[in-house]
Design an enzyme around this catalytic site. Structure first.
Site, PDB file in Angstrom:
ATOM      1  N   LEU A  65       0.865  -1.168   0.000  1.00  0.00           N
ATOM      2  CA  LEU A  65       0.000   0.000   0.000  1.00  0.00           C
ATOM      3  C   LEU A  65       0.905   1.223   0.000  1.00  0.00           C
ATOM      4  O   LEU A  65       1.950   1.226   0.657  1.00  0.00           O
ATOM      5  CB  LEU A  65      -0.890   0.038   1.253  1.00  0.00           C
ATOM      6  CG  LEU A  65      -1.978  -1.026   1.405  1.00  0.00           C
ATOM      7  CD1 LEU A  65      -2.656  -0.880   2.771  1.00  0.00           C
ATOM      8  CD2 LEU A  65      -3.019  -0.908   0.302  1.00  0.00           C
ATOM      9  N   ASP A  66       0.507   2.262  -0.723  1.00  0.00           N
ATOM     10  CA  ASP A  66       1.276   3.499  -0.673  1.00  0.00           C
ATOM     11  C   ASP A  66       1.381   3.973   0.771  1.00  0.00           C
ATOM     12  O   ASP A  66       0.481   3.742   1.590  1.00  0.00           O
ATOM     13  CB  ASP A  66       0.589   4.595  -1.494  1.00  0.00           C
ATOM     14  CG  ASP A  66       0.615   4.314  -2.979  1.00  0.00           C
ATOM     15  OD1 ASP A  66       1.418   3.471  -3.415  1.00  0.00           O
ATOM     16  OD2 ASP A  66      -0.171   4.956  -3.700  1.00  0.00           O
ATOM     17  N   LYS A  67       2.459   4.671   1.069  1.00  0.00           N
ATOM     18  CA  LYS A  67       2.674   5.159   2.433  1.00  0.00           C
ATOM     19  C   LYS A  67       1.473   5.929   2.995  1.00  0.00           C
ATOM     20  O   LYS A  67       1.058   5.688   4.131  1.00  0.00           O
ATOM     21  CB  LYS A  67       3.931   6.031   2.476  1.00  0.00           C
ATOM     22  CG  LYS A  67       4.241   6.597   3.851  1.00  0.00           C
ATOM     23  CD  LYS A  67       5.471   7.493   3.814  1.00  0.00           C
ATOM     24  CE  LYS A  67       5.736   8.125   5.177  1.00  0.00           C
ATOM     25  NZ  LYS A  67       6.907   9.031   5.155  1.00  0.00           N
ATOM     26  N   THR A  69      -1.664   5.689   2.237  1.00  0.00           N
ATOM     27  CA  THR A  69      -2.911   4.913   2.179  1.00  0.00           C
ATOM     28  C   THR A  69      -3.002   3.997   3.389  1.00  0.00           C
ATOM     29  O   THR A  69      -2.019   3.364   3.773  1.00  0.00           O
ATOM     30  CB  THR A  69      -2.955   4.071   0.893  1.00  0.00           C
ATOM     31  OG1 THR A  69      -2.776   4.923  -0.234  1.00  0.00           O
ATOM     32  CG2 THR A  69      -4.278   3.337   0.763  1.00  0.00           C
TER      33      THR A  69
END
Length: 257
Positions: A65-67, A69
């Site tokens: 997951l993106d940081k 998110t």
């Protein structure tokens, strides 16, 4: 310079959504990296390390997951299980659902088919020339209309959407909604600064409004269908609760504005 939001919590444990002898799924907060990366060279906390210390066992990443998110982060407890899950992700047999808050009224449902190149450097927006196909489906959940001049209109509009990415390209959801001119609230890279500032000042929202809230997959050992659910984190939920005072009915013509 990367200015993603700091982690929502400094706790050294993460909430466990599901665990058996083969898998563990946790709720990753916004602002926490999944693993060590050149994206944030000075970070010292990573989800994989926290979970490893929390359960006293090595864990294998199978996706990211993106940081900024939050939401469901799935990991395997054995190498073979990890390989099986990564094949499921590669074959698009694992289905993820996200919730996002975006600028403007979006149609009741939509499909974004827009190829994306890989971002070469997380400190600029340069991308590779070679692009890969990328598809995202979404459904509108609610519309909001706030009597506030944030940019040039006296009333500002927003949509809460359920998002179903069909591919897993880098920053796909964030870039796709920017592409259709409905950037995510709280996105410091692809979003609109005036809207992000408004939400920080008026809703005390200091994060990207994007969360992975559900995941469906086939258990890699038993073969049974497995459904994981994760409600949005506190800051996300509090922002949506505060916005309930501004719920509205979108235009009858369902025009995206």
């Amino acid at each position: 310079m990367n200015t993603e939001t700091p982690a929502e919590t400094a706790a050294e444990t993460l909430d466990v959504i599901y665990r058996d002898e083969y898998l563990i799924a946790v709720h990753k907060p916004s602002g926490l990296l999944v693993h060590r990366s050149e994206i944030d060279r000075h970070e010292t906390r990573f989800a994989l390390q926290i979970v490893r210390d929390q359960i006293g066992q090595y864990v294998h990443p199978v996706h990211r997951l993106d940081k900024p998110t939050s939401g469901i982060l799935l990991m395997a407890l054995q190498k073979e299980t990890a390989q099986h899950l990564m094949r499921q992700f590669a074959e698009q047999r694992i289905h993820k659902q996200y919730q996002a808050l975006v600028r403007g009224f979006v149609p009741a449902q939509g499909y974004i088919d827009h190829a994306l190149g890989r971002v070469e450097d997380d400190y600029d927006d340069a991308t590779t020339e070679e692009k890969q196909s990328a598809q995202t489906r979404y459904e509108r959940v609610q519309c909001f209309e706030i009597p506030a001049l944030i940019e040039r209109y006296p009333v500002s509009r927003f949509s809460l959407v359920n998002v179903f990415p069909e591919t897993g390209r880098q920053h796909q959801i964030r870039r796709h909604f920017k592409h259709i001119f409905h950037p995510l609230i709280g996105d410091v890279r692809y979003g609109r600064g005036a809207y992000n500032r408004y939400f920080r000042e008026h809703f005390d929202c200091h994060r990207l409004m994007l969360a992975c809230t559900a995941m469906s997959l086939q258990h890699p050992v038993s073969g049974e269908a497995l459904r994981l659910d994760c409600p949005p984190a506190a800051m996300f939920a509090d922002t949506l609760n505060a916005m309930q005072a501004y719920v509205c009915t979108p235009p009858a013509a369902d025009i995206s504005v």
